[in-house]
Design a protein around this motif. Structure first.
Motif, PDB file in Angstrom:
ATOM      1  N   MET A   1       0.837  -1.200   0.000  1.00  0.00           N
ATOM      2  CA  MET A   1       0.000   0.000   0.000  1.00  0.00           C
ATOM      3  C   MET A   1       0.873   1.251   0.000  1.00  0.00           C
ATOM      4  N   THR A   2       1.945   1.214   0.762  1.00  0.00           N
ATOM      5  CA  THR A   2       2.814   2.390   0.889  1.00  0.00           C
ATOM      6  C   THR A   2       3.647   2.602  -0.369  1.00  0.00           C
ATOM      7  N   GLY A   4       3.446   0.721  -3.385  1.00  0.00           N
ATOM      8  CA  GLY A   4       2.888   0.277  -4.650  1.00  0.00           C
ATOM      9  C   GLY A   4       3.504  -1.047  -5.062  1.00  0.00           C
ATOM     10  N   PHE A   5       2.771  -1.754  -5.946  1.00  0.00           N
ATOM     11  CA  PHE A   5       3.272  -3.046  -6.425  1.00  0.00           C
ATOM     12  C   PHE A   5       2.575  -3.340  -7.747  1.00  0.00           C
ATOM     13  N   GLY A   6       3.354  -3.605  -8.813  1.00  0.00           N
ATOM     14  CA  GLY A   6       2.757  -3.915 -10.111  1.00  0.00           C
ATOM     15  C   GLY A   6       1.805  -2.808 -10.550  1.00  0.00           C
ATOM     16  N   ASN A   7       0.569  -3.182 -10.834  1.00  0.00           N
ATOM     17  CA  ASN A   7      -0.434  -2.203 -11.278  1.00  0.00           C
ATOM     18  C   ASN A   7      -0.955  -1.331 -10.145  1.00  0.00           C
ATOM     19  N   MET A   8      -0.671  -1.733  -8.935  1.00  0.00           N
ATOM     20  CA  MET A   8      -1.166  -0.956  -7.789  1.00  0.00           C
ATOM     21  C   MET A   8      -0.139   0.107  -7.424  1.00  0.00           C
ATOM     22  N   TYR A   9      -0.496   1.371  -7.646  1.00  0.00           N
ATOM     23  CA  TYR A   9       0.468   2.429  -7.330  1.00  0.00           C
ATOM     24  C   TYR A   9       0.448   2.735  -5.837  1.00  0.00           C
ATOM     25  N   SER A  10       1.424   3.560  -5.412  1.00  0.00           N
ATOM     26  CA  SER A  10       1.553   3.885  -3.992  1.00  0.00           C
ATOM     27  C   SER A  10       0.332   4.644  -3.477  1.00  0.00           C
ATOM     28  N   TYR A  11      -0.169   4.229  -2.324  1.00  0.00           N
ATOM     29  CA  TYR A  11      -1.270   4.944  -1.668  1.00  0.00           C
ATOM     30  C   TYR A  11      -0.758   5.772  -0.491  1.00  0.00           C
ATOM     31  N   ALA A  12       0.572   5.956  -0.434  1.00  0.00           N
ATOM     32  CA  ALA A  12       1.162   6.675   0.699  1.00  0.00           C
ATOM     33  C   ALA A  12       0.584   8.077   0.857  1.00  0.00           C
ATOM     34  N   ARG A  14      -2.379   9.094  -0.148  1.00  0.00           N
ATOM     35  CA  ARG A  14      -3.843   9.125  -0.088  1.00  0.00           C
ATOM     36  C   ARG A  14      -4.413   8.457   1.147  1.00  0.00           C
ATOM     37  N   VAL A  15      -3.661   7.498   1.698  1.00  0.00           N
ATOM     38  CA  VAL A  15      -4.162   6.763   2.860  1.00  0.00           C
ATOM     39  C   VAL A  15      -3.148   6.963   3.988  1.00  0.00           C
ATOM     40  N   THR A  16      -3.593   7.466   5.119  1.00  0.00           N
ATOM     41  CA  THR A  16      -2.677   7.737   6.232  1.00  0.00           C
ATOM     42  C   THR A  16      -2.075   6.423   6.749  1.00  0.00           C
ATOM     43  N   ARG A  22      -4.845  -0.136   9.613  1.00  0.00           N
ATOM     44  CA  ARG A  22      -6.212  -0.640   9.809  1.00  0.00           C
ATOM     45  C   ARG A  22      -6.581  -1.601   8.672  1.00  0.00           C
ATOM     46  N   ILE A  23      -6.205  -1.234   7.453  1.00  0.00           N
ATOM     47  CA  ILE A  23      -6.490  -2.095   6.301  1.00  0.00           C
ATOM     48  C   ILE A  23      -5.740  -3.417   6.444  1.00  0.00           C
ATOM     49  N   ALA A  24      -4.460  -3.341   6.857  1.00  0.00           N
ATOM     50  CA  ALA A  24      -3.661  -4.559   7.050  1.00  0.00           C
ATOM     51  C   ALA A  24      -4.313  -5.453   8.100  1.00  0.00           C
ATOM     52  N   TYR A  26      -7.449  -5.579   8.869  1.00  0.00           N
ATOM     53  CA  TYR A  26      -8.679  -6.131   8.278  1.00  0.00           C
ATOM     54  C   TYR A  26      -8.359  -7.332   7.396  1.00  0.00           C
ATOM     55  N   ILE A  27      -7.293  -7.218   6.572  1.00  0.00           N
ATOM     56  CA  ILE A  27      -6.880  -8.339   5.713  1.00  0.00           C
ATOM     57  C   ILE A  27      -6.492  -9.542   6.584  1.00  0.00           C
ATOM     58  N   ARG A  28      -5.739  -9.269   7.665  1.00  0.00           N
ATOM     59  CA  ARG A  28      -5.340 -10.353   8.559  1.00  0.00           C
ATOM     60  C   ARG A  28      -6.565 -11.028   9.187  1.00  0.00           C
TER      61      ARG A  28
HETATM   62  C1  HEM Z   1      -5.880   1.271   0.385  1.00  0.00           C
HETATM   63  C2  HEM Z   1      -6.185   0.012   0.077  1.00  0.00           C
HETATM   64  C3  HEM Z   1      -5.944  -0.511  -1.313  1.00  0.00           C
HETATM   65  C4  HEM Z   1      -6.331   0.032  -2.487  1.00  0.00           C
HETATM   66  C5  HEM Z   1      -7.162   1.308  -2.727  1.00  0.00           C
HETATM   67  C6  HEM Z   1      -5.831  -0.836  -3.545  1.00  0.00           C
HETATM   68  C7  HEM Z   1      -6.014  -0.623  -4.896  1.00  0.00           C
HETATM   69  C8  HEM Z   1      -5.473  -1.399  -5.914  1.00  0.00           C
HETATM   70  C9  HEM Z   1      -5.592  -1.163  -7.328  1.00  0.00           C
HETATM   71  C10 HEM Z   1      -6.362   0.013  -7.962  1.00  0.00           C
HETATM   72  C11 HEM Z   1      -4.933  -2.139  -7.972  1.00  0.00           C
HETATM   73  C12 HEM Z   1      -4.760  -2.298  -9.480  1.00  0.00           C
HETATM   74  C13 HEM Z   1      -5.792  -3.275  -9.980  1.00  0.00           C
HETATM   75  C14 HEM Z   1      -5.634  -3.520 -11.485  1.00  0.00           C
HETATM   76  O1  HEM Z   1      -5.087  -2.671 -12.190  1.00  0.00           O
HETATM   77  O2  HEM Z   1      -6.053  -4.585 -11.942  1.00  0.00           O
HETATM   78  C15 HEM Z   1      -4.388  -3.019  -6.993  1.00  0.00           C
HETATM   79  C16 HEM Z   1      -3.618  -4.140  -7.243  1.00  0.00           C
HETATM   80  C17 HEM Z   1      -3.069  -4.964  -6.302  1.00  0.00           C
HETATM   81  N1  HEM Z   1      -3.214  -4.844  -4.939  1.00  0.00           N
HETATM   82 FE1  HEM Z   1      -4.156  -3.357  -3.968  1.00  0.00          FE
HETATM   83  N2  HEM Z   1      -5.177  -1.877  -2.963  1.00  0.00           N
HETATM   84  C18 HEM Z   1      -5.212  -1.725  -1.625  1.00  0.00           C
HETATM   85  C19 HEM Z   1      -4.676  -2.549  -0.656  1.00  0.00           C
HETATM   86  C20 HEM Z   1      -3.969  -3.715  -0.921  1.00  0.00           C
HETATM   87  C21 HEM Z   1      -3.469  -4.632   0.065  1.00  0.00           C
HETATM   88  C22 HEM Z   1      -3.664  -4.469   1.567  1.00  0.00           C
HETATM   89  C23 HEM Z   1      -2.835  -5.621  -0.587  1.00  0.00           C
HETATM   90  C24 HEM Z   1      -2.110  -6.832  -0.057  1.00  0.00           C
HETATM   91  C25 HEM Z   1      -2.493  -7.446   1.058  1.00  0.00           C
HETATM   92  C26 HEM Z   1      -2.915  -5.340  -1.990  1.00  0.00           C
HETATM   93  C27 HEM Z   1      -2.387  -6.103  -2.992  1.00  0.00           C
HETATM   94  C28 HEM Z   1      -2.496  -5.861  -4.340  1.00  0.00           C
HETATM   95  C29 HEM Z   1      -1.874  -6.686  -5.371  1.00  0.00           C
HETATM   96  C30 HEM Z   1      -1.017  -7.913  -5.140  1.00  0.00           C
HETATM   97  C31 HEM Z   1      -2.226  -6.116  -6.605  1.00  0.00           C
HETATM   98  C32 HEM Z   1      -1.803  -6.605  -7.996  1.00  0.00           C
HETATM   99  C33 HEM Z   1      -0.503  -5.943  -8.361  1.00  0.00           C
HETATM  100  C34 HEM Z   1       0.020  -6.463  -9.701  1.00  0.00           C
HETATM  101  O3  HEM Z   1       0.298  -7.660  -9.781  1.00  0.00           O
HETATM  102  O4  HEM Z   1       0.159  -5.689 -10.633  1.00  0.00           O
HETATM  103  N3  HEM Z   1      -3.623  -4.176  -2.166  1.00  0.00           N
HETATM  104  N4  HEM Z   1      -4.723  -2.563  -5.738  1.00  0.00           N
END
Ligand code: HEM
Length: 53
Positions: A1-2, A4-12, A14-16, A22-24, A26-28
């Motif tokens: 979350m902090t 970013g990973f792959g398609n998921m960008y950093s939420y540092a 946007r999310v405190t 809290r989210i972590a 919840y996942i646990r």
């Molecule tokens: C603030 C909470 C979160 C938000 C708003 C969020 C949002 C997103 C978004 C928008 C994507 C991209 C989806 C796509 O393009 O298909 C994504 C991907 C992903 N998220 Fe999150 N996420 C959050 C929390 C988490 C958490 C807690 C985990 C792990 C426990 C996680 C793990 C992942 C993974 C593994 C991917 C796929 C990354 C990749 O392989 O490219 N995310 N997330």
């Protein structure tokens, strides 16, 4: 979350940090609940859950 990973960008920005933890938590909780038994529920809550002692 902090970071970013792959398609998921950093939420540092946007999310405190507090909310990120809290989210972590919840996942646990979701992970734990997958294989939970009534024994995992605190005793006082267990009675409510089972309908009786
Ligand atoms: C603030 C909470 C979160 C938000 C708003 C969020 C949002 C997103 C978004 C928008 C994507 C991209 C989806 C796509 O393009 O298909 C994504 C991907 C992903 N998220 Fe999150 N996420 C959050 C929390 C988490 C958490 C807690 C985990 C792990 C426990 C996680 C793990 C992942 C993974 C593994 C991917 C796929 C990354 C990749 O392989 O490219 N995310 N997330």
């Amino acid at each position: 979350m902090t970071n970013g990973f792959g398609n998921m960008y950093s939420y540092a920005a946007r999310v405190t940090p507090e909310d990120r933890w809290r989210i972590a938590a919840y996942i646990r909780a979701l992970q734990l609940s997958e294989h939970a038994t009534p024994a995992d529920v605190p005793e006082d809550e267990r009675e409510k859950l089972m309908g009786q002692k």
